[in-house]
Each structure stands twice: as C-alpha cells, then as structure tokens.
Design a protein around this motif. Structure first.
Motif, PDB file in Angstrom:
ATOM      1  N   ILE A 173      14.081 -43.980  45.488  1.00 35.58           N
ATOM      2  CA  ILE A 173      13.242 -45.114  45.868  1.00 35.58           C
ATOM      3  C   ILE A 173      13.381 -45.358  47.375  1.00 35.58           C
ATOM      4  N   ILE A 174      12.242 -45.396  48.063  1.00 34.22           N
ATOM      5  CA  ILE A 174      12.204 -45.685  49.492  1.00 34.22           C
ATOM      6  C   ILE A 174      11.733 -47.124  49.673  1.00 34.22           C
ATOM      7  N   PRO A 175      12.567 -47.998  50.231  1.00 32.97           N
ATOM      8  CA  PRO A 175      12.189 -49.415  50.380  1.00 32.97           C
ATOM      9  C   PRO A 175      11.250 -49.637  51.556  1.00 32.97           C
ATOM     10  N   HIS A 176      10.125 -48.934  51.524  1.00 30.53           N
ATOM     11  CA  HIS A 176       9.216 -48.937  52.669  1.00 30.53           C
ATOM     12  C   HIS A 176       7.835 -48.570  52.182  1.00 30.53           C
ATOM     13  N   TYR A 177       6.837 -48.649  53.088  1.00 31.35           N
ATOM     14  CA  TYR A 177       5.476 -48.265  52.722  1.00 31.35           C
ATOM     15  C   TYR A 177       5.132 -46.864  53.225  1.00 31.35           C
ATOM     16  N   SER A 178       6.046 -46.227  53.947  1.00 29.14           N
ATOM     17  CA  SER A 178       5.812 -44.874  54.448  1.00 29.14           C
ATOM     18  C   SER A 178       7.142 -44.154  54.558  1.00 29.14           C
ATOM     19  N   CYS A 179       7.062 -42.852  54.763  1.00 31.68           N
ATOM     20  CA  CYS A 179       8.268 -42.028  54.919  1.00 31.68           C
ATOM     21  C   CYS A 179       8.602 -41.902  56.402  1.00 31.68           C
ATOM     22  N   ASP A 180       9.842 -42.119  56.744  1.00 33.31           N
ATOM     23  CA  ASP A 180      10.345 -41.725  58.041  1.00 33.31           C
ATOM     24  C   ASP A 180      11.784 -41.265  57.853  1.00 33.31           C
ATOM     25  N   LEU A 181      12.319 -40.593  58.839  1.00 31.89           N
ATOM     26  CA  LEU A 181      13.607 -39.922  58.675  1.00 31.89           C
ATOM     27  C   LEU A 181      14.756 -40.887  58.353  1.00 31.89           C
ATOM     28  N   PRO A 182      14.870 -42.031  59.035  1.00 27.47           N
ATOM     29  CA  PRO A 182      15.967 -42.943  58.676  1.00 27.47           C
ATOM     30  C   PRO A 182      15.919 -43.415  57.224  1.00 27.47           C
ATOM     31  N   SER A 183      14.716 -43.523  56.650  1.00 29.28           N
ATOM     32  CA  SER A 183      14.599 -43.947  55.252  1.00 29.28           C
ATOM     33  C   SER A 183      15.029 -42.859  54.285  1.00 29.28           C
ATOM     34  N   LEU A 184      14.977 -41.594  54.720  1.00 25.69           N
ATOM     35  CA  LEU A 184      15.358 -40.483  53.844  1.00 25.69           C
ATOM     36  C   LEU A 184      16.851 -40.215  53.854  1.00 25.69           C
ATOM     37  N   PHE A 185      17.535 -40.585  54.915  1.00 27.44           N
ATOM     38  CA  PHE A 185      18.966 -40.298  55.008  1.00 27.44           C
ATOM     39  C   PHE A 185      19.779 -40.890  53.850  1.00 27.44           C
ATOM     40  N   PRO A 186      19.552 -42.159  53.448  1.00 24.69           N
ATOM     41  CA  PRO A 186      20.352 -42.697  52.337  1.00 24.69           C
ATOM     42  C   PRO A 186      20.087 -42.012  50.994  1.00 24.69           C
ATOM     43  N   LEU A 187      18.970 -41.284  50.873  1.00 22.72           N
ATOM     44  CA  LEU A 187      18.623 -40.641  49.608  1.00 22.72           C
ATOM     45  C   LEU A 187      19.154 -39.215  49.512  1.00 22.72           C
ATOM     46  N   SER A 188      19.718 -38.709  50.590  1.00 17.09           N
ATOM     47  CA  SER A 188      20.151 -37.320  50.614  1.00 17.09           C
ATOM     48  C   SER A 188      21.614 -37.195  50.219  1.00 17.09           C
ATOM     49  N   CYS A 189      21.907 -36.098  49.490  1.00 14.73           N
ATOM     50  CA  CYS A 189      23.294 -35.790  49.158  1.00 14.73           C
ATOM     51  C   CYS A 189      23.795 -34.607  49.977  1.00 14.73           C
ATOM     52  N   SER A 190      23.053 -34.246  51.037  1.00 15.57           N
ATOM     53  CA  SER A 190      23.449 -33.153  51.927  1.00 15.57           C
ATOM     54  C   SER A 190      24.231 -33.702  53.118  1.00 15.57           C
ATOM     55  N   ASP A 191      24.738 -32.791  53.915  1.00  9.17           N
ATOM     56  CA  ASP A 191      25.402 -33.166  55.165  1.00  9.17           C
ATOM     57  C   ASP A 191      24.333 -33.630  56.148  1.00  9.17           C
ATOM     58  N   LEU A 192      24.438 -34.878  56.601  1.00 10.65           N
ATOM     59  CA  LEU A 192      23.414 -35.468  57.453  1.00 10.65           C
ATOM     60  C   LEU A 192      23.652 -35.222  58.939  1.00 10.65           C
ATOM     61  N   SER A 193      24.820 -34.683  59.296  1.00  9.65           N
ATOM     62  CA  SER A 193      25.155 -34.573  60.715  1.00  9.65           C
ATOM     63  C   SER A 193      24.166 -33.717  61.509  1.00  9.65           C
ATOM     64  N   PRO A 194      23.668 -32.561  60.992  1.00 10.78           N
ATOM     65  CA  PRO A 194      22.687 -31.807  61.802  1.00 10.78           C
ATOM     66  C   PRO A 194      21.400 -32.590  62.039  1.00 10.78           C
ATOM     67  N   SER A 195      20.859 -33.208  60.984  1.00 20.62           N
ATOM     68  CA  SER A 195      19.615 -33.977  61.136  1.00 20.62           C
ATOM     69  C   SER A 195      19.820 -35.176  62.038  1.00 20.62           C
ATOM     70  N   PHE A 196      20.963 -35.843  61.875  1.00 16.56           N
ATOM     71  CA  PHE A 196      21.233 -37.021  62.704  1.00 16.56           C
ATOM     72  C   PHE A 196      21.393 -36.613  64.166  1.00 16.56           C
ATOM     73  N   THR A 197      22.026 -35.471  64.409  1.00 13.34           N
ATOM     74  CA  THR A 197      22.212 -35.002  65.785  1.00 13.34           C
ATOM     75  C   THR A 197      20.878 -34.675  66.435  1.00 13.34           C
ATOM     76  N   VAL A 198      20.010 -33.983  65.671  1.00 13.74           N
ATOM     77  CA  VAL A 198      18.690 -33.633  66.209  1.00 13.74           C
ATOM     78  C   VAL A 198      17.881 -34.881  66.497  1.00 13.74           C
TER      79      VAL A 198
END
Length: 308
Positions: A173-198
């Motif tokens: 569930i995305i608590p928003h009306y559109s997708c953006d990267l910060p909204s996807l980070f809490p939904l991921s079970c992957s390592d976020l450090s590469p995406s966050f760094t980029v």
C-alpha cells in the motif's frame, strides 16, 4: 536488473487523497478542471511563443520548452489520479509504478535545468546587455535546452536502473496518489543503499541548479541596484519577476515535499499536489498575467486566428 525480479508483488494500491466517496467526487471535478486548464494554458503559451515573431527571443524560446515540460509533468500523475478517483480498484502495476517514477524524475530534473538556463538568460540580458545578442545566440540556446532535457533523462535513467533492482514484499500500500521513489523505499525488502545513494547524488543536481539560480540573481540584483534611474530599475526587475516567482514556487514546494518523511499525512499530500499539479497550472498564468509582451502577443495571435 529485469523487471521480472519483482515476483513477490505485482501491483500496488494507491490510497489517493481521501477514502470518502463524496470527497473523491469533488476531487475528481476539481482535478479534471485543473488538468484541462493546465493543458489549455501551456498549449496556448507554447503556440503563442512559436507563432508570434515578437517572441522569437531566447527568453521565450526557453519559456516554450518550459510550457511543453509542464504539459508532460502534469500528464505523469494527474490522469492516473483521475482514474483512481473514479475506480474502486485503486491499483497500479509495478511496471506502471516504475514508469511513473522514471517520468517524474525526468520531468523534475528537466524543469530545474530549464529554470537554471532561464536564470542565466536573465543574467546575460541585464548584466551584459551589449553582449547579449552575441552570448545568447541561437546555437547556444538550442544546446542549453537540449542539455536540460538530456540531463533530465540521465538523472531519471540512473534512478530507475537502481530502482529496478528492488524487490517488494509484504506491504503493498502506497499512502499517496502517485508513485515516487521515497514512497517505494518502505515497501522494499531489498538493500536500499544503492538506490538511496543514487537518489542522493541526483539531488545534488537540484542543489547545483539552485545555486546557479541564486548566483545569477545575486548578480542581477547587484546590477539593478547600480542603475541610477528608478524607471530603469523597475523595468529591469519586471523582466525577472515572473521567472523568479516560478522558481520560488517550484523549489519551495519540491524541497518541502522531499524533505518531509513519507507518511501520507495531509500536509505531505498538499505539498505534493502543489509541486506536481498546481505548479504546471500557474506557470503560464504567471507569465501571461505579469508579462505585457505575452499579453500583447496573445491578443495579436487571437486576433489573427479569429480573422482567419
């Protein structure tokens, strides 16, 4: 890096602006009108700057690119928002969500590039008026516009390539009306450090363009204060007021939006709406209402086509 990596979750639910059906109906009417006015205003400004020979100058050349960019920016989020306001199933596929992220990044990065280029154009016109025609020649204007679009595309590409490696599991569930990267980070079970760094590195592009705008206007203000006549100072400032208003509106709402934590709070949604929906609407209004050359060109263009 393939999209098939997203095997756990195939779609997200966008909570939107409200769960109340009556408020959703009102929001649909409101945002449909906003989208229609955004398309109409930017298309009119785009056509006028292209059709009227008096506006074939570097400033209006960049303004036509900004109008086209605002059409694209608004079209990234508003149509999906309108669809979800009418639909019971407020879902978006993972591929569709990532596509929206890509075009949001590209639109935002291109816009800040164009705003920086327009600030440099005003700097050249006011601080070096005798050399303005030589400095802002046609070839340089085309290169600056192309560079803004190219850097916007590169910025979005780098961010989406890192986001495509994310795997989503658990909550969808995305608590928003559109997708953006910060909204996807809490939904991921992957390592976020590469995406966050980029994403952090790409944000330096936004800070860099804001510094260029600040530097340009610091020099502009210094030059304007050195003008002896009050009418000269007023005329010089009037050529910058529209662009400066747009810069403050866009950067202010963007910084407030992305500096806030992702929570789906009403304040966050308000800043998001202002950043991605309201700003593309008011840009042509600001240039039309505060610029006598644009108003005169609109009258000439309308008179020409009405006579035809």
């Amino acid at each position: 890096m393939a999209l098939e990596n997203h095997s756990t979750i195939n779609e997200f639910i966008l909570l939107g602006l409200s769960a109340d059906p009556h408020i959703q109906a009102l929001c649909f009417v409101l945002f449909l009108q906003i989208y229609f006015l955004t398309m109409t205003g930017n298309l009119m400004l785009l056509l006028v700057t292209r059709a009227d020979p008096h506006l074939h100058t570097p400033m209006y050349f960049f303004l036509s690119h900004l109008s086209f960019q605002d059409i694209c920016f608004s079209s990234v989020t508003v149509p999906k928002l309108l669809e979800n306001l009418l639909s019971q199933k407020k879902t978006i596929t993972v591929k569709g969500c990532l596509a929206q992220v890509f075009f949001l990044f590209m639109s935002g990065a291109t816009e800040v590039g164009l705003l920086a280029v327009m600030a440099y154009d005003r700097f050249a016109a006011i601080c070096h008026p005798l050399l303005y025609g030589q400095v802002m020649n046609s070839l340089l204007c085309k290169r600056l516009a192309l560079g803004s679009w190219g850097l916007g595309f590169l910025n979005a590409l780098l961010n989406i390539l890192s986001a495509m490696n994310l795997e989503f599991c658990g909550d969808y569930i995305i608590p928003h009306y559109s997708c953006d990267l910060p909204s996807l980070f809490p939904l991921s079970c992957s390592d976020l450090s590469p995406s966050f760094t980029v994403m952090l590195c790409s944000s330096l592009y936004g800070f860099g363009t804001s510094f260029l705008i600040f530097y340009s206007y610091a020099r502009i203000v210094s030059t304007i204060l050195g003008i002896s006549s009050s009418s000269g100072r007023s005329k010089a400032f009037s050529t910058c007021s529209s662009h400066l208003t747009i810069v403050l509106l866009f950067y202010g709402s963007a910084f407030l939006r992305y500096l806030m934590p992702v929570s789906g709070s009403p304040l966050e949604l308000i800043f998001s709406v202002q950043y991605s929906v309201v700003t593309p609407l008011v840009n042509p209004l600001i240039y039309s209402l505060k610029n006598n050359e644009v108003k005169a060109a609109v009258k000439r263009t309308l008179r020409k086509y009405l006579q035809c």
